[in-house]
Design a protein around this motif. Structure first.
Motif, PDB file in Angstrom:
ATOM      1  N   GLU A  71       7.346  19.911  -5.110  1.00 57.87           N
ATOM      2  CA  GLU A  71       7.619  18.490  -5.349  1.00 57.87           C
ATOM      3  C   GLU A  71       9.014  18.075  -4.906  1.00 57.87           C
ATOM      4  N   ASP A  72       9.733  18.964  -4.218  1.00 58.58           N
ATOM      5  CA  ASP A  72      11.051  18.647  -3.704  1.00 58.58           C
ATOM      6  C   ASP A  72      10.905  17.614  -2.585  1.00 58.58           C
ATOM      7  N   GLY A  89       9.255   1.117  -1.243  1.00 56.35           N
ATOM      8  CA  GLY A  89       8.110   1.322  -2.116  1.00 56.35           C
ATOM      9  C   GLY A  89       8.345   0.773  -3.508  1.00 56.35           C
ATOM     10  N   TRP A  90       7.249   0.634  -4.263  1.00 54.68           N
ATOM     11  CA  TRP A  90       7.331   0.146  -5.635  1.00 54.68           C
ATOM     12  C   TRP A  90       6.075   0.540  -6.403  1.00 54.68           C
ATOM     13  N   HIS A  91       6.201   0.505  -7.727  1.00 59.22           N
ATOM     14  CA  HIS A  91       5.070   0.788  -8.607  1.00 59.22           C
ATOM     15  C   HIS A  91       4.263  -0.485  -8.845  1.00 59.22           C
ATOM     16  N   SER A  92       2.995  -0.318  -9.195  1.00 62.67           N
ATOM     17  CA  SER A  92       2.128  -1.483  -9.407  1.00 62.67           C
ATOM     18  C   SER A  92       2.685  -2.396 -10.493  1.00 62.67           C
ATOM     19  N   GLY A  93       3.301  -1.828 -11.521  1.00 63.75           N
ATOM     20  CA  GLY A  93       3.849  -2.633 -12.613  1.00 63.75           C
ATOM     21  C   GLY A  93       5.049  -3.462 -12.218  1.00 63.75           C
ATOM     22  N   ASP A  94       5.636  -3.181 -11.050  1.00 67.52           N
ATOM     23  CA  ASP A  94       6.792  -3.941 -10.575  1.00 67.52           C
ATOM     24  C   ASP A  94       6.377  -5.293 -10.001  1.00 67.52           C
ATOM     25  N   THR A 126       1.563   8.419  -9.520  1.00 68.29           N
ATOM     26  CA  THR A 126       2.765   9.112  -9.962  1.00 68.29           C
ATOM     27  C   THR A 126       2.754   9.140 -11.485  1.00 68.29           C
ATOM     28  N   GLU A 127       3.721   9.805 -12.075  1.00 64.33           N
ATOM     29  CA  GLU A 127       3.826   9.827 -13.543  1.00 64.33           C
ATOM     30  C   GLU A 127       4.019   8.425 -14.105  1.00 64.33           C
ATOM     31  N   ASP A 128       4.575   7.531 -13.299  1.00 63.37           N
ATOM     32  CA  ASP A 128       4.816   6.151 -13.725  1.00 63.37           C
ATOM     33  C   ASP A 128       3.731   5.189 -13.266  1.00 63.37           C
ATOM     34  N   GLY A 129       2.604   5.723 -12.787  1.00 65.57           N
ATOM     35  CA  GLY A 129       1.494   4.893 -12.357  1.00 65.57           C
ATOM     36  C   GLY A 129       1.415   4.760 -10.855  1.00 65.57           C
TER      37      GLY A 129
END
Length: 141
Positions: A71-72, A89-94, A126-129
């Motif tokens: 995961e590096d 890039g961005w997360h869906s919640g953003d 990802t861990e954050d969605g």
């Protein structure tokens, strides 16, 4: 057109960024020389391709090299710089809305490109969605 020569000295990368790896074959086969071309010498520059998301909404650019299970992010980051890519890039919640709770994957999320020159690198979990990543050729100052 004159033939261009790429020179490797003592196993170091060429001035242009091309890299070389040598294998003696361990006695099982002939010597092997692997050449990893830089962006300037790649036969076909990395760029946009047709996007066909899977049933859960995920997608990875098929021409991104496999950097193993580690995961590096350093090898991926180095490769994108070698390709001359700028990433965003961005997360869906953003975004303005969140995904519906019943959508365990990301089929309802259709992120828009940051601009016409950007192409999709991937939509992945990802861990954050769910996360989207776009790329474009770096713009010269």
């Amino acid at each position: 057109m004159p033939e261009e020569k790429i020179t490797f000295v003592n196993g170091e990368p060429a001035k242009c960024g091309c890299q070389m790896k040598f294998s003696s074959g361990g006695g099982d086969y002939s010597d092997v020389l692997y050449v990893m071309p830089c962006a300037a010498h790649s036969p076909k520059p990395f760029g946009p391709v047709e996007v066909k998301r899977d049933k859960d909404g995920w997608w990875y650019h098929p021409n991104i090299p496999n950097f193993g299970e580690d995961e590096d992010p350093a090898p991926y980051t180095a490769w994108t710089k070698e390709q001359g890519l700028e990433l965003k890039g961005w997360h869906s919640g953003d975004e303005i809305y969140d995904l519906p709770e019943e959508d365990a994957a990301c089929t309802a999320w259709n992120p828009e490109s940051p601009g016409p020159e950007w192409f999709l690198m991937g939509i992945f979990d990802t861990e954050d969605g769910p996360y989207v990543q776009w790329a474009r050729r770096e713009v010269a100052p």
